[in-house]
Design a protein around this motif. Structure first.
Motif, PDB file in Angstrom:
ATOM      1  N   LEU A  58       0.817  -1.213   0.000  1.00  0.00           N
ATOM      2  CA  LEU A  58       0.000   0.000   0.000  1.00  0.00           C
ATOM      3  C   LEU A  58       0.853   1.267   0.000  1.00  0.00           C
ATOM      4  CD1 LEU A  58      -2.793  -1.081   2.499  1.00  0.00           C
ATOM      5  CD2 LEU A  58      -3.089  -0.643   0.058  1.00  0.00           C
ATOM      6  N   LEU A  59       2.045   1.182   0.580  1.00  0.00           N
ATOM      7  CA  LEU A  59       2.950   2.329   0.607  1.00  0.00           C
ATOM      8  C   LEU A  59       3.778   2.450  -0.667  1.00  0.00           C
ATOM      9  CD1 LEU A  59       4.205   2.200   4.310  1.00  0.00           C
ATOM     10  CD2 LEU A  59       2.555   3.802   3.324  1.00  0.00           C
ATOM     11  N   GLY A  60       3.558   1.521  -1.606  1.00  0.00           N
ATOM     12  CA  GLY A  60       4.177   1.658  -2.923  1.00  0.00           C
ATOM     13  C   GLY A  60       5.405   0.817  -3.176  1.00  0.00           C
ATOM     14  N   ASN A  61       5.667  -0.180  -2.321  1.00  0.00           N
ATOM     15  CA  ASN A  61       6.842  -1.025  -2.507  1.00  0.00           C
ATOM     16  C   ASN A  61       6.512  -2.266  -3.332  1.00  0.00           C
ATOM     17  OD1 ASN A  61       8.882   0.225  -0.396  1.00  0.00           O
ATOM     18  ND2 ASN A  61       6.882   0.129   0.601  1.00  0.00           N
ATOM     19  N   LYS A  62       7.534  -2.832  -3.969  1.00  0.00           N
ATOM     20  CA  LYS A  62       7.399  -4.126  -4.638  1.00  0.00           C
ATOM     21  C   LYS A  62       7.695  -5.208  -3.601  1.00  0.00           C
ATOM     22  CE  LYS A  62      10.368  -3.021  -7.887  1.00  0.00           C
ATOM     23  NZ  LYS A  62      11.209  -3.096  -9.122  1.00  0.00           N
ATOM     24  N   GLU A  88      -7.633 -10.001  -1.354  1.00  0.00           N
ATOM     25  CA  GLU A  88      -7.228  -8.881  -0.502  1.00  0.00           C
ATOM     26  C   GLU A  88      -5.732  -8.595  -0.647  1.00  0.00           C
ATOM     27  OE1 GLU A  88      -8.963  -6.942   2.545  1.00  0.00           O
ATOM     28  OE2 GLU A  88      -9.937  -6.951   0.590  1.00  0.00           O
ATOM     29  N   MET A  89      -4.917  -9.634  -0.625  1.00  0.00           N
ATOM     30  CA  MET A  89      -3.475  -9.445  -0.747  1.00  0.00           C
ATOM     31  C   MET A  89      -3.107  -8.863  -2.109  1.00  0.00           C
ATOM     32  SD  MET A  89      -1.888 -10.378   2.082  1.00  0.00           S
ATOM     33  CE  MET A  89      -0.262 -11.076   1.762  1.00  0.00           C
ATOM     34  N   GLU A  90      -3.711  -9.375  -3.157  1.00  0.00           N
ATOM     35  CA  GLU A  90      -3.428  -8.872  -4.499  1.00  0.00           C
ATOM     36  C   GLU A  90      -3.889  -7.426  -4.647  1.00  0.00           C
ATOM     37  OE1 GLU A  90      -5.403 -11.821  -6.807  1.00  0.00           O
ATOM     38  OE2 GLU A  90      -3.706 -13.230  -6.757  1.00  0.00           O
ATOM     39  N   ARG A  91      -5.016  -7.086  -3.999  1.00  0.00           N
ATOM     40  CA  ARG A  91      -5.507  -5.702  -4.073  1.00  0.00           C
ATOM     41  C   ARG A  91      -4.549  -4.738  -3.386  1.00  0.00           C
ATOM     42  NH1 ARG A  91      -8.980  -2.675  -1.127  1.00  0.00           N
ATOM     43  NH2 ARG A  91      -9.242  -4.341   0.391  1.00  0.00           N
ATOM     44  N   CYS A  92      -3.789  -5.232  -2.420  1.00  0.00           N
ATOM     45  CA  CYS A  92      -2.796  -4.402  -1.735  1.00  0.00           C
ATOM     46  C   CYS A  92      -1.463  -4.364  -2.478  1.00  0.00           C
ATOM     47  CB  CYS A  92      -2.570  -4.918  -0.314  1.00  0.00           C
ATOM     48  SG  CYS A  92      -3.978  -4.697   0.796  1.00  0.00           S
ATOM     49  N   GLY A  93      -1.382  -5.076  -3.593  1.00  0.00           N
ATOM     50  CA  GLY A  93      -0.166  -5.051  -4.401  1.00  0.00           C
ATOM     51  C   GLY A  93       0.894  -6.039  -3.977  1.00  0.00           C
ATOM     52  N   VAL A  94       0.499  -7.120  -3.300  1.00  0.00           N
ATOM     53  CA  VAL A  94       1.455  -8.103  -2.809  1.00  0.00           C
ATOM     54  C   VAL A  94       1.552  -9.272  -3.787  1.00  0.00           C
ATOM     55  CG1 VAL A  94       2.042  -9.678  -0.916  1.00  0.00           C
ATOM     56  CG2 VAL A  94       0.909  -7.493  -0.427  1.00  0.00           C
ATOM     57  N   GLY A  95       2.765  -9.647  -4.146  1.00  0.00           N
ATOM     58  CA  GLY A  95       2.978 -10.802  -5.009  1.00  0.00           C
ATOM     59  C   GLY A  95       2.839 -12.099  -4.228  1.00  0.00           C
ATOM     60  N   LEU A  96       2.102 -13.049  -4.768  1.00  0.00           N
ATOM     61  CA  LEU A  96       1.831 -14.306  -4.076  1.00  0.00           C
ATOM     62  C   LEU A  96       2.459 -15.509  -4.777  1.00  0.00           C
ATOM     63  CD1 LEU A  96      -1.951 -13.733  -3.207  1.00  0.00           C
ATOM     64  CD2 LEU A  96       0.064 -13.236  -1.789  1.00  0.00           C
ATOM     65  N   GLU A  97       3.328 -15.256  -5.742  1.00  0.00           N
ATOM     66  CA  GLU A  97       3.907 -16.356  -6.505  1.00  0.00           C
ATOM     67  C   GLU A  97       4.782 -17.267  -5.648  1.00  0.00           C
ATOM     68  OE1 GLU A  97       4.191 -13.189  -7.259  1.00  0.00           O
ATOM     69  OE2 GLU A  97       2.993 -12.895  -9.069  1.00  0.00           O
ATOM     70  N   GLN A  98       5.290 -16.744  -4.523  1.00  0.00           N
ATOM     71  CA  GLN A  98       6.200 -17.536  -3.691  1.00  0.00           C
ATOM     72  C   GLN A  98       5.484 -18.299  -2.574  1.00  0.00           C
ATOM     73  OE1 GLN A  98       8.946 -17.821  -4.932  1.00  0.00           O
ATOM     74  NE2 GLN A  98       9.244 -15.978  -6.146  1.00  0.00           N
TER      75      GLN A  98
END
Length: 321
Positions: A58-62, A88-98
């Motif tokens: 949410l703060l703009g980090n990868k 929810e996680m994807e909407r916050c910009g979090v990668g879940l591939e791992q």
């Protein structure tokens, strides 16, 4: 002083728990044996590392999240919960591939009561058939993709192996490409957590863990733990409404207490610590000045406590000083 740490090219990784929070907002905390209406009920993704990665996003980090997640569940509730938490996680910009997809595993969930009068939260947690992230899964990661890895303080034996794996990787890298690490010591009942300290670049000590260790305030906690971390590591201990203390191991100077930025009214303290930590990591990637890092984290945590959920962080515009 700005910290490059390959911010533009590499990602962060948060390792730990993901779960579902079922939240009940009440006018006041219910008395046992009573029948009481609630103001609202919502679902929210939860888990320390999952929340921290969401705040970073949410703060703009990868950022990527690594935790155990159920695979091919047939239970209707679990299927709905898993779908919701993923979204929810994807909407916050979090990668879940791992994420480590595991059969015969449940998504843990918590029933959370939020007292609307005070903003306090009471958590009833159900781990179910919880599995933890294994070192065997972690060692398959491409560490060159990350500039920073945060480890939630749990599953100590496996996490120690993960940390040692990163240390060995770093031995073959120049300073600019080494992976920095942070650890969180939160729950006193989790065994052998001090084993996570020796290689961490940043350590967060919870108030609960500090009190169980015999310390009654944040500055004393930081002073004590400076002797258990590597030279130049940052140590931070948040102490609720009083703010947070911080210090650098081996540095000349006293421990600094940074005041909290409390909202006019506390509405929701659920995840305040995870928010503080996410903001701490966000700021650490942009400066090595620990007091500035902690000040920013206190501001972000204060914004979150004054609002329900995490959406208020999406437009947080203040920068690290």
């Amino acid at each position: 002083m700005a910290n490059t740490d390959n911010l533009e090219d590499k990602k962060l990784l948060c390792v730990g728990l993901i779960c579902l929070d079922v939240i009940h907002v009440c006018n006041s905390y219910p008395f046992e044996g009573t029948d009481q209406r609630i103001k609202k009920m919502t679902w929210q993704k939860g888990g320390n590392a999952a929340n921290t990665s969401a705040v970073l996003g949410l703060l703009g980090n990868k950022v990527d999240f690594l935790g155990v997640f159920p695979k091919d569940t047939k239970d209707l509730f679990q299927k709905s919960a898993c779908s919701f938490v993923r979204q929810e996680m994807e909407r916050c910009g979090v990668g879940l591939e791992q994420m480590s997809l595991v059969g015969d595993s449940d998504l843990p969930y918590s029933s959370v009561v939020i007292n609307d009068e005070t903003g306090s939260r009471t958590i009833l947690h159900c781990p179910g058939l919880l599995r933890e992230v294994s070192f065997n899964f972690f060692q398959k990661l491409d560490l060159s993709a990350y500039s920073w890895i945060h480890f939630e303080g749990r599953n100590t034996e496996e996490v120690v192996k993960m940390i040692c794996h990163v240390v060995k990787y770093n031995e073959g890298q120049d300073e600019a490409n080494r992976v920095k690490m942070s650890v969180e010591l939160e729950k006193p009942h989790r065994r052998n957590l001090p084993l996570l300290l020796p290689h961490a670049d940043l350590v967060l000590i919870s108030q609960e863990y500090a009190r169980d260790s015999g310390y009654n305030n944040a500055p004393d906690t930081v002073k004590a733990f400076k002797d258990h971390v590597k030279s130049s590591a940052g140590i931070v201990c948040a102490w609720g409404e009083l703010g947070a203390a911080s210090g650098v191991s081996g540095a000349v100077g006293d421990v600094i207490m940074t005041p909290a930025f409390s909202p006019e009214r506390a509405l929701d303290t659920l995840g305040a610590g995870d928010t503080f930590l996410g903001a701490l990591l966000h700021a650490r990637l942009r400066t090595t000045n620990l007091p500035s890092i902690v000040k920013f984290a206190c501001k972000v945590a204060g914004r979150k406590v004054g609002s329900y959920g995490y959406e208020c962080l999406r437009d947080f515009s203040q920068t690290v000083e």
